[in-house]
Write a protein that holds these residues in place. Structure first.
Motif, PDB file in Angstrom:
ATOM      1  N   PHE B  53      38.006   0.677  33.394  1.00 47.31           N
ATOM      2  CA  PHE B  53      37.109  -0.322  33.399  1.00 47.31           C
ATOM      3  C   PHE B  53      37.270  -1.318  34.743  1.00 47.31           C
ATOM      4  O   PHE B  53      36.254  -1.492  35.678  1.00 47.31           O
ATOM      5  N   ILE B  54      38.459  -1.382  34.956  1.00 42.30           N
ATOM      6  CA  ILE B  54      38.728  -2.365  36.328  1.00 42.30           C
ATOM      7  C   ILE B  54      38.605  -1.557  37.533  1.00 42.30           C
ATOM      8  O   ILE B  54      37.856  -2.123  38.486  1.00 42.30           O
ATOM      9  N   LEU B  57      34.864  -1.262  38.270  1.00 39.21           N
ATOM     10  CA  LEU B  57      34.168  -2.339  38.787  1.00 39.21           C
ATOM     11  C   LEU B  57      33.944  -2.355  40.361  1.00 39.21           C
ATOM     12  O   LEU B  57      33.000  -2.416  40.910  1.00 39.21           O
ATOM     13  N   THR B  72      28.146  -5.238  39.658  1.00 38.61           N
ATOM     14  CA  THR B  72      29.475  -5.953  39.077  1.00 38.61           C
ATOM     15  C   THR B  72      29.190  -6.803  38.231  1.00 38.61           C
ATOM     16  O   THR B  72      29.878  -6.616  36.956  1.00 38.61           O
ATOM     17  N   THR B  73      28.422  -7.712  38.213  1.00 42.22           N
ATOM     18  CA  THR B  73      28.336  -8.867  37.247  1.00 42.22           C
ATOM     19  C   THR B  73      27.563  -7.953  36.200  1.00 42.22           C
ATOM     20  O   THR B  73      27.993  -8.314  35.144  1.00 42.22           O
ATOM     21  N   SER B  76      30.156  -5.895  34.398  1.00 39.22           N
ATOM     22  CA  SER B  76      31.061  -6.627  33.474  1.00 39.22           C
ATOM     23  C   SER B  76      30.563  -7.533  32.395  1.00 39.22           C
ATOM     24  O   SER B  76      31.430  -7.694  31.424  1.00 39.22           O
ATOM     25  N   GLU B  80      31.981  -7.290  28.577  1.00 38.28           N
ATOM     26  CA  GLU B  80      32.524  -8.513  28.132  1.00 38.28           C
ATOM     27  C   GLU B  80      31.716  -8.594  26.729  1.00 38.28           C
ATOM     28  O   GLU B  80      32.252  -8.937  25.558  1.00 38.28           O
ATOM     29  N   ASN B 151      34.335 -10.337  41.062  1.00 36.79           N
ATOM     30  CA  ASN B 151      33.949 -10.188  39.460  1.00 36.79           C
ATOM     31  C   ASN B 151      35.271  -9.306  39.133  1.00 36.79           C
ATOM     32  O   ASN B 151      35.981  -8.477  39.733  1.00 36.79           O
ATOM     33  N   THR B 152      35.891  -9.859  37.981  1.00 41.92           N
ATOM     34  CA  THR B 152      36.820  -8.759  37.141  1.00 41.92           C
ATOM     35  C   THR B 152      36.292  -9.072  35.658  1.00 41.92           C
ATOM     36  O   THR B 152      35.377  -9.939  35.317  1.00 41.92           O
ATOM     37  N   ILE B 153      36.764  -8.131  34.889  1.00 41.11           N
ATOM     38  CA  ILE B 153      36.387  -8.309  33.603  1.00 41.11           C
ATOM     39  C   ILE B 153      36.853  -9.486  32.854  1.00 41.11           C
ATOM     40  O   ILE B 153      38.178  -9.788  32.945  1.00 41.11           O
TER      41      ILE B 153
END
Lengths: 157, 396
Positions: B53-54, B57, B72-73, B76, B80, B151-153
């Protein structure tokens, strides 16, 4: 003697005003907008005589962005063959250099050098306009030293 | 007069990206247009299944270089939702902030390209010069000009300092002043009016039936904006208008975009003024529990949609991207029909096409495992799905 003078004039003209054609062969747009950015007032490569042209027949340098997808491969080769000699290819961005983040995807051949010979590689994801200017100027300075540009690397051609 | 068919693209000065249009002409008039896509298809969705998942992104960010934050938003947010991860409010605010600065940069970019297509290169140079200010803001906040990687999770990777926020506000003042100039130019300059008014007509009914999204739909008088219809992040608390225009032509799309610039500047100021305190990142597990989610995001070009299916491992089982340009391309042949050949570039540019977003492939397996839904069944299923999330489409 006369030929030598003409040759020098031609090299000088080529160095002072390289005309470029920009081609997106599967890029994400990131490098493309940075290439266009380099043409606009903040960076303004026109001060080095660089001009963006619409047709490959008018261009000296092919600025290729992005990994080569299977569908674009034939077009890229055709555009390259339509350019007049001497011609140079600049691979712009990590994808164009090696396939980058898309390397190994089923529809991606790899970098630009998997379809056509490449003279200069500019890495970065995406490239910064400064890096692009630096790359093009370095390519031109190899012309000045009357050296052959970096040997053409090609897998298939 | 005999009809002739000419190709436009994949390499064409009017197209910045490879795409192919087959135009059937009678004299100078376009009789019909056929669209051929796929030159930019790289197989991102399949590659996403092989990465965590990372890693996804960063791959999804490179679906498109102009609206990279949108993708990306959206991705993620979907992950989420499956994992039940709550993003801290400060993290959400920074996502909105970057998203709105990205909208400013994208609309200014479009304005320049549109100016170039109508032969108004001065506008191209001006708006791209001013666009640099928004890129400076993004570089200051995120560290990169084009792919921000913020962005990141579970939130965002960097916090912003008060100094950076002040710097953004300072740049916004300059951009606002320039935007006012562009509004004057877009609505008063005779050459712009001559090239855009009555060109590429898309009546409201056609826009609805062809599922147009984003500024294209809004310029045909449709009140459609995911930020208002299905608010995500902090948009339900922010004050902004959905800009629409009734002229249904390229002029309307130009006006919608320049006025949206002002709304985005307003949003940036609001978010900086009321920046919540606290952490920016919630800890996210490496393995996401099994589940699926669809997320929508109002990208600069319209509604972006991501579908993610997780199966309890650290990699998604399936991911699907529906970018806004994909939805808008259905309207392009209609808009080209009956127009002049010289107007083709600006009509195509008016949807702000992004071929790298669009070129996705669909594979239908014919082994009987797939369920086929007809249009009414799909529609009612969609209405039920959104009703469960508190969105009522009957009001639209």
């Amino acid at each position: 003697m006369e030929n030598k003078v003409i040759e020098r004039v031609v090299t000088w003209a080529r160095m002072k005003s390289p005309w470029i054609i920009h081609f997106n062969c599967g890029a994400c747009n990131g490098c493309d907008i940075e290439v266009l950015d380099a043409l606009t007032p903040r960076f303004d490569v026109e001060r080095f005589g660089v001009m963006l042209k619409g047709t490959p027949r008018h261009a000296d340098v092919l600025i290729a962005c992005g990994p080569v997808t299977r569908q674009i491969e034939a077009r890229l080769k055709r555009i390259y063959s339509q350019m007049a000699e001497p011609k140079f290819v600049v691979a712009v961005g990590a994808c164009a250099c090696s396939g980058g983040v898309f390397d190994g995807c089923y529809n991606v051949l790899g970098g630009v050098n998997s379809a056509i010979p490449v003279s200069a590689y500019i890495p970065g994801c995406p490239v910064r306009p400064e890096a692009l200017i630096d790359g093009v100027v370095k390519l031109l300075s190899t012309l000045e030293k009357k050296e052959e540009p970096a040997p053409a690397v090609s897998k298939t051609v | 007069m005999p009809k002739i068919t000419i190709p436009l693209g994949p390499q064409h000065p009017a197209l910045k990206e490879p795409g192919n249009f087959l135009l059937c002409l009678e004299g100078e008039e376009v009789q019909s247009a056929t669209l051929r896509l796929g030159y930019n298809h790289r197989g991102v969705e399949k590659a996403m299944e092989d990465r965590t998942f990372i890693q996804d992104l960063y791959l999804v960010e490179r679906v498109c270089g102009i609206c990279s934050h949108a993708h990306t938003t959206c991705f993620s947010m979907a992950v989420e939702e499956i994992g039940g991860i709550e993003v801290p409010r400060r993290g959400q605010a920074i996502r909105v902030l970057v998203g709105e600065i990205e909208r400013i940069h994208s609309h200014l970019l479009w304005l320049g390209v549109a100016g170039h297509e109508i032969g108004f290169d001065t506008l191209f140079m001006y708006s791209w010069r001013d666009r640099e200010l928004s890129l400076d803001c993004l570089e200051n906040i995120t560290g990169n000009r084009v792919h921000y990687g913020i962005n990141t999770i579970g939130g965002v990777r960097r916090d912003i300092t008060a100094e950076q926020a002040q710097n953004v506000l300072k740049q916004m003042d300059v951009i606002e002043e320039r935007t006012k100039y562009y509004i004057k130019l877009a609505t008063e300059e005779p050459t712009v009016l001559a090239r855009t008014k009555g060109v590429g007509m898309l009546p409201k009914e056609v826009a609805l039936s062809r599922c147009a999204v984003g500024p294209l739909a809004r310029a045909s008088g449709i009140q459609k904006d995911v930020r208002k219809d299905d608010p995500y992040l902090l948009y339900s608390e922010l004050d902004f208008k959905v800009i629409t225009h009734d002229s249904c032509d390229v002029f309307g799309r130009l006006v919608v975009r320049v006025f949206e610039l002002l709304e985005s500047i307003k949003l940036v100021r609001q978010i900086i003024k009321s920046l919540p305190e606290g952490p920016v990142l919630a800890k996210a597990p490496r393995k996401i529990p099994a589940g699926e989610a669809v997320c929508r995001y109002e990208a600069p070009r319209g509604e972006d949609m991501h579908y993610v299916k997780a199966n309890g491992t650290e990699k998604p089982e399936r991911a699907k991207v529906r970018a806004p340009t994909m939805a808008n391309f259905a309207s392009v042949p209609y808009m080209l029909q009956g127009g002049w050949l010289a107007d083709v570039p600006i009509v195509i540019a008016a949807i702000d096409p992004c071929f790298s977003c669009t070129d996705r492939a669909t594979l239908a397996r014919r082994d009987g495992s797939a369920q086929t839904l007809d249009w009414p069944a799909l529609r009612s299923k969609g209405i039920e799905f959104y009703k469960a999330r508190g969105v009522d489409f009957r009001k639209l």
